[in-house]
Design a protein around this motif. Structure first.
Motif, PDB file in Angstrom:
ATOM      1  N   ASP A 149       0.928  -1.113   0.029  1.00  0.00           N
ATOM      2  CA  ASP A 149       0.162  -0.017  -0.164  1.00  0.00           C
ATOM      3  C   ASP A 149       1.046   1.114   0.154  1.00  0.00           C
ATOM      4  O   ASP A 149       1.914   1.288   0.809  1.00  0.00           O
ATOM      5  N   ILE A 150       0.741   2.249  -0.921  1.00  0.00           N
ATOM      6  CA  ILE A 150       1.235   3.430  -1.019  1.00  0.00           C
ATOM      7  C   ILE A 150       0.514   4.631  -0.061  1.00  0.00           C
ATOM      8  O   ILE A 150      -0.895   4.496  -0.047  1.00  0.00           O
ATOM      9  N   PRO A 151       1.200   5.220   0.777  1.00  0.00           N
ATOM     10  CA  PRO A 151       0.552   6.144   1.850  1.00  0.00           C
ATOM     11  C   PRO A 151      -0.318   7.143   1.108  1.00  0.00           C
ATOM     12  O   PRO A 151       0.147   7.362  -0.038  1.00  0.00           O
ATOM     13  N   PHE A 152      -1.585   7.384   1.515  1.00  0.00           N
ATOM     14  CA  PHE A 152      -2.354   8.228   0.974  1.00  0.00           C
ATOM     15  C   PHE A 152      -1.781   9.593   0.606  1.00  0.00           C
ATOM     16  O   PHE A 152      -2.360  10.073  -0.503  1.00  0.00           O
ATOM     17  N   TRP A 153      -0.806  10.088   1.377  1.00  0.00           N
ATOM     18  CA  TRP A 153      -0.522  11.339   0.938  1.00  0.00           C
ATOM     19  C   TRP A 153       0.454  11.631  -0.356  1.00  0.00           C
ATOM     20  O   TRP A 153       0.973  12.557  -0.962  1.00  0.00           O
ATOM     21  N   LEU A 154       0.954  10.122  -0.807  1.00  0.00           N
ATOM     22  CA  LEU A 154       1.835  10.063  -1.913  1.00  0.00           C
ATOM     23  C   LEU A 154       0.924   9.538  -3.119  1.00  0.00           C
ATOM     24  O   LEU A 154       1.516   9.147  -4.258  1.00  0.00           O
ATOM     25  N   ARG A 155      -0.227   9.316  -2.918  1.00  0.00           N
ATOM     26  CA  ARG A 155      -1.155   8.721  -3.980  1.00  0.00           C
ATOM     27  C   ARG A 155      -2.356   9.711  -4.464  1.00  0.00           C
ATOM     28  O   ARG A 155      -3.172   9.458  -5.259  1.00  0.00           O
ATOM     29  N   ASN A 156      -2.243  10.765  -3.753  1.00  0.00           N
ATOM     30  CA  ASN A 156      -3.483  11.622  -4.039  1.00  0.00           C
ATOM     31  C   ASN A 156      -2.923  13.317  -4.156  1.00  0.00           C
ATOM     32  O   ASN A 156      -1.787  13.665  -3.417  1.00  0.00           O
ATOM     33  N   ASP A 157      -3.624  14.073  -4.783  1.00  0.00           N
ATOM     34  CA  ASP A 157      -3.140  15.195  -4.961  1.00  0.00           C
ATOM     35  C   ASP A 157      -3.501  15.946  -3.585  1.00  0.00           C
ATOM     36  O   ASP A 157      -4.047  15.407  -2.781  1.00  0.00           O
ATOM     37  N   PRO A 158      -3.163  17.373  -3.290  1.00  0.00           N
ATOM     38  CA  PRO A 158      -3.338  17.861  -1.883  1.00  0.00           C
ATOM     39  C   PRO A 158      -4.685  17.915  -1.741  1.00  0.00           C
ATOM     40  O   PRO A 158      -5.185  17.704  -0.331  1.00  0.00           O
ATOM     41  N   PHE A 159      -5.611  18.230  -2.416  1.00  0.00           N
ATOM     42  CA  PHE A 159      -6.793  18.573  -2.205  1.00  0.00           C
ATOM     43  C   PHE A 159      -7.700  17.304  -1.849  1.00  0.00           C
ATOM     44  O   PHE A 159      -8.343  16.944  -0.937  1.00  0.00           O
ATOM     45  N   SER A 160      -7.444  16.227  -2.896  1.00  0.00           N
ATOM     46  CA  SER A 160      -7.945  14.782  -2.498  1.00  0.00           C
ATOM     47  C   SER A 160      -7.519  14.158  -1.237  1.00  0.00           C
ATOM     48  O   SER A 160      -8.095  13.532  -0.605  1.00  0.00           O
TER      49      SER A 160
END
Length: 504
Positions: A149-160
């Motif tokens: 699993d990739i950390p959510f803050w490395l797989r989403n743009d800042p807003f998402s």
């Protein structure tokens, strides 16, 4: 024979680029001619089969057409066929890399050409951004299936990422970006800088993979079709809550037409074949062949997949996570979890070729506009060894990667459709006008029944534009207005048509 233009024509917003200048561009071409008709056809297929079939089918079925999704594909496909025939006539006459921009410049004039060239950015660059984000979603799903699993803050743009953190009860991250989207764009950029032969080779391999996957979905999925899921085939028209939380008309024939607009993104890219004219071995014959064959082939596959998908799963059940990967969800629901791995892997690999063709097309349109003086010479700087427009490719890669990594791209899919439909409508007008004005001009490929096909192509593509959301139309019009500011501020006064001989 050299055709000159008068002083009054030279000052006109509708001044046209003379045919002999196109012929000079062809003779001075520095790009490598290595693409045959099957490589060109593979480029068309590589662009078309991608996010549309793996993602937008779920949205179109649930929110628009229901089981009649196949009819939405038919309507969108007919609009594309009309445009494809018109593209083919132009490509056989003007085998240059500018696609619809170049065709408009030689027929309806410079201002129209600029607007359509600027509008193609909505198709190619923004299309590449949208696909990069879609690729990231499939890649994250693939690595999750493999136990990572990739950390959510490395797989989403800042807003998402902030929205995700809020919904999951987590602390908002200090930093976030869609790292997979950023990295894959630079992988594609590297391939494109290296050379068209390498890009075509990578595309051919990926095309074989994803066509195999689509055939797998059709052949295996048909055994899990439940005919009752097709009933009623055209659900009664009603009002439902859309993805953005607002009410919208759905189902019935109105829903089928709006569904055609929603899945039009699935057809985007076949026209990118025409941007490869300067790298084609025999562009006058091979580009029309590649455009038409790739479109027909993909349309047949789309029809079969849409019929199988709506038969495997009821359109009302395609909600939540199923909207992001409806094909994989359908196989998971019928107990064929092993198929999810195949579909997810194929979609992850397949979307790479879509990005490759989108970015390839964008740099070639910029190349053509730059050769005409409407953009700075930076955009037609050719690498001495690789023979590619490397500076333009790096700039496009930089912009696409940053936007894809840092921006939520909810409406870019529809903005991409706007740019494509707009280009299609202009090409239908242009080929019709040119047939009237210059019937004697040589046309290795001629649109049959031009007085029927061209007007129908214009009408149908305009109707599909009208069906797009109000926000996407407003943003697209804003983009076109920005383009006009750049044209009047730079392009018009630097156009090479200011320097050609006059005939007074």
């Amino acid at each position: 024979m050299k055709t000159e233009i008068s002083t009054s024509q030279k000052k006109s917003f509708f001044r046209k680029k003379p045919l002999y200048l196109f012929e000079q561009d062809i003779k001075k071409n520095e790009l490598r001619k290595v693409l045959g008709k099957w490589s060109l056809t593979a480029i068309g297929i590589g662009a078309v089969i991608g996010g549309g079939i793996f993602v937008f089918t779920g949205t179109a079925a649930h929110y628009h057409a229901g089981p009649a999704l196949a009819l939405s594909f038919v309507i969108a496909g007919i609009g594309c066929v009309f445009a494809a025939l018109c593209y083919s006539e132009f490509a056989s006459m003007l085998p240059v890399e500018g696609s619809a921009y170049a065709y408009a410049y030689g027929t309806v004039g410079e201002l129209f050409a600029w607007v359509i060239g600027w509008g193609l950015v909505l198709e190619y660059a923004m299309g590449a951004m949208t696909v990069a984000v879609s690729w990231s979603g499939y890649f994250v799903k693939l690595v999750h299936l493999l136990g990572f699993d990739i950390p959510f803050w490395l797989r989403n743009d800042p807003f998402s990422a902030n929205i995700y953190a809020q919904q999951a009860g987590l602390e908002k991250p200090m930093f976030a970006l869609n790292l997979p989207a950023l990295l894959i764009v630079w992988v594609v950029t590297y391939i494109l800088v290296k050379g068209i032969k390498e890009a075509a080779g990578a595309n051919n391999l990926i095309v074989v993979l994803k066509v195999t996957a689509v055939l797998f979905v059709i052949i295996v999925g048909i055994f899990y079709v439940v005919p009752s899921n097709w009933h009623p085939f055209i659900p009664e028209a009603t009002v439902i809550t859309g993805e953005d939380g607002t009410p919208r008309q759905a189902y019935g024939w109105g829903g089928i037409v709006s569904g055609a607009s929603a899945i039009f993104f699935a057809y985007i890219g076949f026209d990118a074949v025409s941007t490869q004219a300067s790298e084609a071995v025999n562009p006058r014959k091979d580009i029309p062949f590649a455009i038409i064959v790739s479109l027909i082939f993909c349309t047949v596959l789309y029809l079969l997949v849409s019929i199988v998908l709506t038969g495997m799963i009821n359109y009302k059940e395609i909600v939540g996570e199923a909207l992001k990967a409806p094909v994989a969800y359908a196989f998971d629901k019928v107990g064929q979890t092993w198929a999810v791995y195949i579909i997810t892997f194929a979609a992850t690999a397949g979307l790479i070729s879509v990005m490759l063709v989108m970015m390839l097309g964008q740099t070639r349109v910029f190349l053509s506009m730059s050769k005409d003086g409407l953009l700075p010479s930076f955009f037609h700087s050719i690498h001495p060894r690789f023979k590619t427009p490397w500076k333009s490719t790096l700039l496009v890669g930089l912009i696409v990667s940053l936007v894809a990594a840092l921006t939520p791209i909810d409406v870019l899919g529809e903005m991409t459709s706007f740019g494509t439909l707009f280009a299609f409508a202009i090409v239908c007008i242009a080929v019709w006008l040119l047939r009237k004005r210059e019937p004697e001009r040589e046309r290795p490929f001629r649109v049959p029944a031009i007085n029927i096909i061209a007007p129908l192509g214009l009408i149908l593509n305009t109707i599909l534009i009208w069906q797009l959301s109000a926000l996407s139309k407003q943003l697209a019009i804003g983009w076109l207005l920005l383009g006009l500011i750049i044209y009047f501020g730079y392009g018009r006064k630097n156009s090479h048509l200011n320097k050609i001989e006059l005939n007074d």
